[in-house]
Scaffold this motif. Structure first.
Motif, PDB file in Angstrom:
ATOM      1  N   PRO A  45       0.892  -1.362   0.078  1.00  0.00           N
ATOM      2  CA  PRO A  45      -0.121  -0.070   0.032  1.00  0.00           C
ATOM      3  C   PRO A  45       0.655   1.275   0.015  1.00  0.00           C
ATOM      4  N   ALA A  46       2.079   1.235   0.805  1.00  0.00           N
ATOM      5  CA  ALA A  46       2.881   2.179   0.566  1.00  0.00           C
ATOM      6  C   ALA A  46       3.273   2.630  -0.800  1.00  0.00           C
ATOM      7  N   LEU A  47       3.677   1.835  -1.770  1.00  0.00           N
ATOM      8  CA  LEU A  47       3.985   2.219  -2.941  1.00  0.00           C
ATOM      9  C   LEU A  47       2.937   2.935  -3.770  1.00  0.00           C
ATOM     10  N   GLU A  48       1.562   2.205  -3.688  1.00  0.00           N
ATOM     11  CA  GLU A  48       0.356   2.869  -4.199  1.00  0.00           C
ATOM     12  C   GLU A  48       0.070   4.295  -3.709  1.00  0.00           C
ATOM     13  N   ILE A  49       0.360   4.473  -2.394  1.00  0.00           N
ATOM     14  CA  ILE A  49       0.169   5.884  -1.899  1.00  0.00           C
ATOM     15  C   ILE A  49       1.173   6.834  -2.474  1.00  0.00           C
ATOM     16  N   PHE A  50       2.688   6.281  -2.420  1.00  0.00           N
ATOM     17  CA  PHE A  50       3.321   7.083  -3.027  1.00  0.00           C
ATOM     18  C   PHE A  50       3.088   7.657  -4.640  1.00  0.00           C
ATOM     19  N   MET A  51       2.740   6.595  -5.295  1.00  0.00           N
ATOM     20  CA  MET A  51       2.480   6.852  -6.833  1.00  0.00           C
ATOM     21  C   MET A  51       1.448   7.899  -7.013  1.00  0.00           C
ATOM     22  N   ILE A  52       0.315   7.744  -6.178  1.00  0.00           N
ATOM     23  CA  ILE A  52      -0.803   8.540  -6.193  1.00  0.00           C
ATOM     24  C   ILE A  52      -0.266   9.944  -5.700  1.00  0.00           C
ATOM     25  N   LEU A  53       0.397  10.229  -4.658  1.00  0.00           N
ATOM     26  CA  LEU A  53       0.858  11.366  -4.211  1.00  0.00           C
ATOM     27  C   LEU A  53       1.592  12.094  -5.224  1.00  0.00           C
ATOM     28  N   LEU A  54       2.658  11.209  -5.964  1.00  0.00           N
ATOM     29  CA  LEU A  54       3.630  11.819  -6.642  1.00  0.00           C
ATOM     30  C   LEU A  54       2.720  12.136  -7.919  1.00  0.00           C
ATOM     31  N   GLY A  59       0.948  16.669 -11.028  1.00  0.00           N
ATOM     32  CA  GLY A  59      -0.514  17.240 -11.879  1.00  0.00           C
ATOM     33  C   GLY A  59      -0.311  18.662 -11.362  1.00  0.00           C
ATOM     34  N   VAL A  60      -0.854  18.710  -9.937  1.00  0.00           N
ATOM     35  CA  VAL A  60      -1.162  20.285  -9.342  1.00  0.00           C
ATOM     36  C   VAL A  60      -0.131  21.164  -9.916  1.00  0.00           C
ATOM     37  N   TRP A  61       0.943  21.042  -9.478  1.00  0.00           N
ATOM     38  CA  TRP A  61       2.242  21.804  -9.774  1.00  0.00           C
ATOM     39  C   TRP A  61       2.360  22.288 -11.406  1.00  0.00           C
ATOM     40  N   SER A  62       2.319  21.164 -12.284  1.00  0.00           N
ATOM     41  CA  SER A  62       2.494  21.420 -13.533  1.00  0.00           C
ATOM     42  C   SER A  62       1.382  22.132 -14.338  1.00  0.00           C
ATOM     43  N   LEU A  63       0.197  21.679 -13.993  1.00  0.00           N
ATOM     44  CA  LEU A  63      -0.967  22.271 -14.486  1.00  0.00           C
ATOM     45  C   LEU A  63      -1.582  23.627 -14.061  1.00  0.00           C
ATOM     46  N   ASN A  64      -1.398  23.873 -12.794  1.00  0.00           N
ATOM     47  CA  ASN A  64      -1.631  25.092 -12.098  1.00  0.00           C
ATOM     48  C   ASN A  64      -0.576  26.120 -12.630  1.00  0.00           C
ATOM     49  N   ILE A  79     -10.000  17.673 -16.104  1.00  0.00           N
ATOM     50  CA  ILE A  79      -9.502  16.340 -16.270  1.00  0.00           C
ATOM     51  C   ILE A  79      -8.620  15.715 -15.471  1.00  0.00           C
ATOM     52  N   LEU A  80      -7.667  16.335 -14.848  1.00  0.00           N
ATOM     53  CA  LEU A  80      -6.732  16.000 -13.758  1.00  0.00           C
ATOM     54  C   LEU A  80      -7.662  15.526 -12.450  1.00  0.00           C
ATOM     55  N   ALA A  81      -8.697  16.635 -12.093  1.00  0.00           N
ATOM     56  CA  ALA A  81      -9.746  16.341 -11.091  1.00  0.00           C
ATOM     57  C   ALA A  81     -10.562  15.012 -11.389  1.00  0.00           C
TER      58      ALA A  81
END
Length: 128
Positions: A45-54, A59-64, A79-81
């Motif tokens: 689960p830690a890898l899944e959470i890491f990939m989602i947070l990454l 996404g937020v940084w680039s698209l914003n 679309i990101l949301a």
């Protein structure tokens, strides 16, 4: 050494989101084989959470940044949301049959948001 401005966050986001989607789509099929290959860490689960947070951070940084400075088109952000909505619903709905469908769909949707953002950024003739 590359300057931070030379790094294209959308390309990194596309790669990270696609890797996340592929990881989530293939993992149920490979779950029993991972320990034999010494790759059981891929099912944590830690890898899944890491990939989602990454994916979320990129996404937020680039698209914003692109939205505010370059193209002012809200489409990639919407679309990101939507992509993160798929992922969150897949993880937390409690409907196990939806998880292997919605999470990869969310990852590919997020990659699509980055792809659209990249196209909009390249098509803009000048920076505001």
């Amino acid at each position: 050494m590359k300057n931070l401005k030379m790094i294209n966050l959308d390309k990194i986001g596309i790669t990270a989101s696609t890797a996340c989607a592929i990881h989530c789509a293939i993992l149920p099929f490979l779950l029993t084989l991972l320990p034999l290959w010494g790759l059981e860490f891929l099912a944590t689960p830690a890898l899944e959470i890491f990939m989602i947070l990454l994916s979320l951070l990129l996404g937020v940084w680039s698209l914003n940044k692109s939205y505010r400075i370059v193209h002012h088109n809200p489409g990639p952000i919407i679309i990101l949301a939507l992509g993160f909505g798929f992922i969150l619903f897949g993880h937390f709905s409690g409907i196990e049959i939806l998880e292997p469908i919605l999470i990869p769909l969310g990852g590919f949707t997020i990659a699509g948001a980055h792809f659209l953002n990249l196209k909009l950024t390249k098509s803009c003739k000048h920076h505001h």
